[in-house]
Design an enzyme around this catalytic site. Sequence first.
Site, mmCIF file in Angstrom:
data_model
loop_
_atom_site.group_PDB
_atom_site.id
_atom_site.type_symbol
_atom_site.label_atom_id
_atom_site.label_comp_id
_atom_site.label_asym_id
_atom_site.label_seq_id
_atom_site.Cartn_x
_atom_site.Cartn_y
_atom_site.Cartn_z
ATOM 1 N N CYS A 1 0.816 -1.219 0.000
ATOM 2 C CA CYS A 1 0.000 0.000 0.000
ATOM 3 C C CYS A 1 0.853 1.274 0.000
ATOM 4 C CB CYS A 1 -0.961 0.009 1.182
ATOM 5 S SG CYS A 1 -1.516 -1.587 1.735
ATOM 6 N N ARG B 1 6.676 -11.874 4.918
ATOM 7 C CA ARG B 1 6.138 -11.778 6.276
ATOM 8 C C ARG B 1 6.878 -12.706 7.204
ATOM 9 N NH1 ARG B 1 -0.090 -10.349 4.988
ATOM 10 N NH2 ARG B 1 0.492 -8.386 3.994
ATOM 11 N N GLN C 1 1.238 -11.251 -4.056
ATOM 12 C CA GLN C 1 -0.161 -10.825 -4.005
ATOM 13 C C GLN C 1 -0.623 -10.317 -5.366
ATOM 14 O OE1 GLN C 1 0.184 -7.843 -0.927
ATOM 15 N NE2 GLN C 1 -0.710 -9.237 0.583
ATOM 16 N N ASP D 1 -2.285 -7.661 -5.989
ATOM 17 C CA ASP D 1 -2.715 -6.502 -5.213
ATOM 18 C C ASP D 1 -3.250 -5.401 -6.125
ATOM 19 O OD1 ASP D 1 -3.176 -5.276 -2.863
ATOM 20 O OD2 ASP D 1 -1.085 -4.851 -2.369
ATOM 21 N N HIS E 1 -4.842 -1.174 -5.722
ATOM 22 C CA HIS E 1 -5.350 -0.041 -4.944
ATOM 23 C C HIS E 1 -6.179 0.842 -5.855
ATOM 24 C CE1 HIS E 1 -2.090 -1.490 -2.335
ATOM 25 N NE2 HIS E 1 -3.003 -1.246 -1.424
ATOM 26 N N LYS F 1 -13.462 -4.368 6.163
ATOM 27 C CA LYS F 1 -13.278 -5.017 4.868
ATOM 28 C C LYS F 1 -14.324 -6.079 4.607
ATOM 29 C CE LYS F 1 -9.692 -7.816 7.011
ATOM 30 N NZ LYS F 1 -8.773 -8.886 6.754
ATOM 31 N N HIS G 1 -8.481 -1.156 -1.063
ATOM 32 C CA HIS G 1 -7.443 -2.166 -1.261
ATOM 33 C C HIS G 1 -8.178 -3.435 -1.699
ATOM 34 C CE1 HIS G 1 -4.736 0.009 1.773
ATOM 35 N NE2 HIS G 1 -5.927 0.474 2.063
HETATM 36 ZN ZN LIG Z 1 -3.241 -2.133 0.382
#
Ligand SMILES: [Zn+2]
Length: 607
Positions: A299, A328, A346, A348, A350, A434, A480
């Site tokens: 992010c 992680r 990911q 991912d 945004h 979320k 997200h």
């Molecule tokens: Zn994010």
Amino acid sequence: MSDSQNNLDKLRHTLAHLLARATLEHYPEAKPTLGPPVDDGFYYDIDCGDTEFSEDELDKIEGTMKEFLDDWELFRSYDVTADEAREFFADNEYKLELIDDIAEAGDDITLYYSGPKADAPEKADLLESDDTIFRSGFVDLCRGGHVDTPNKDISADSFTLDTVAGAYWRGDEDNQMLTRIYGLAFATEDDLDEFVVNRKKAKKRDHRTLGQELDLFTFSDNVGPGLPMLLPNGEIIRNELETYLNNIKEKHDYQFVNIPHIAKRKLYEKSGHMGKYDAMMPTFTDDSNTEYVMKAMNCPHHFEIYNSRQKSYRDLPLRIAENTTVYRNEKSGELHGLTRVINLMQDDAHHFIRPDQINDEIQMILDIMENVYGTLGFGDYEIQISVRDADSDQKYFGDDKIWKRAESILVDAVNERDIPYEKVPGEAAFYGPKIDVMVSDALGRQWQLTTVQLDFVQPDNFDMTYTGEDGEDHQVVVIHAAILGSFERFMGVLIEHTGGDFPLWLSPTQVALLPVGDDHEAVTDDIAKNLESAGIRTVIYGPDESVGKRIRNVHENKVPLFGVVGDDEVDADEITVESRRDDIDDITTEIDGVAERIQELIDNTDN
Ligand SMILES: [Zn+2]
Ligand SMILES: [Zn+2]
């Protein structure tokens, strides 16, 4: 936690008491320590001294549990002082240690009797006794959380003892080794039976085993645990998934970016991740003493990309996407195959949007999610709206009003689709609530995969704005979103969901060709070249083994399609492509047309 989960926990916790009581019936010298409910059931850790304890004992203990359950009419609690508790458990050093901990934390200490109503002791009698056993009844140190009426609330057919294992007291290998007895417990006998059947099936489909058998991925001690490496077959699947997903995102006007895998520690201090997350891993300190960490989320990088140019209301929605790996610092004991790893790639994204665009944007993401999971052969899904834990709002950034607004937007968005949802407190991200999508696999297990997070907080942290129609700066809203979650975890789920029989378009090898003898190799080579130039993943199983043996290999390697090439095929200029799967029909075609026919099968994503 949902009501049904809460009830199941109470049932399982109750059975842990019953297990301790039944064990003491057969091993009066044993010392019960701790017995919590767990996923699928419960366990109790018991110090059995020198007694060798084997799984053969389980039937006996289970029989006693069922016998005693009949009489267990209630739980009764007793508030006691630390000293009273210590005296009562004077012979059990484990309980004494727990009592010290509870006393030190300043919490109330309670004992619980469970058993027949008639035998439930008064507090004075209880404290006078030097035993935890009152006929079939039992007294334990406990915080509560049981069913009210065990013999009515628990069916004797809905639980069973499962396995025995060794476990160190409090997980510390310097401590005494205890006997851990595991039980399975569900609301009904049917649920238990279904679990046992599915567990057997799941074992056969374990992605760690199949991953090895099908050459999908590997681990190396030298690289480290939790760091899977995809082999060529695994990378084919990952790459196909990535291409598929990117194509969908391109159609929805996502723009792809690429970010470095480290950043200054300060970036994550600004985002608030540092301190909220233990996942961050330091990498190095440069010559000016600046600390860098591996990214555990993308992010903040994407926010900096947003801020690299002033945006106008016309630029929004702006959708930034990237398939990129985060790292992680997972506990080594929790690592598991591909589903719990240190490196996660990911999918991912945004979404930077105006407040009036929130609902449309969420609907679009959920449309993509339904489309993707439909294509990948996952049927059912459930929605969880993860919200704050009301008791611990200091964990969360942003004021109450913002959270309430965000939560009601998510609820409205889900309601618009007429999908039932469950609100789960405590599962929100620290910057916003979320939507978590729980997808059911072929064995009925649920996996939390897609996530959509609504964020009014980070736009403030990062001062992300756009110029509105009025010429003024306005704060942007961030969503997200990840559809698969991570490629590693999703592949683990997909392997278990399909049992290794991947959809045709994802299969690492799509066709195997089997020339009957040496004479047929040249024709087979031509067919293979033809298929490969059409992009169809083809292997030849050569004639050094019998055709029967090679067909067995086709099955073992889970190659979906295969064709035998012998005299008949060469003479007739025709080939039959057989399908190993019931849901794909065999095809017979002239040799020249085979690539086209197979491509048709592959393009049909139902296959
Ligand atoms: Zn994010
Ligand atoms: Zn209890």
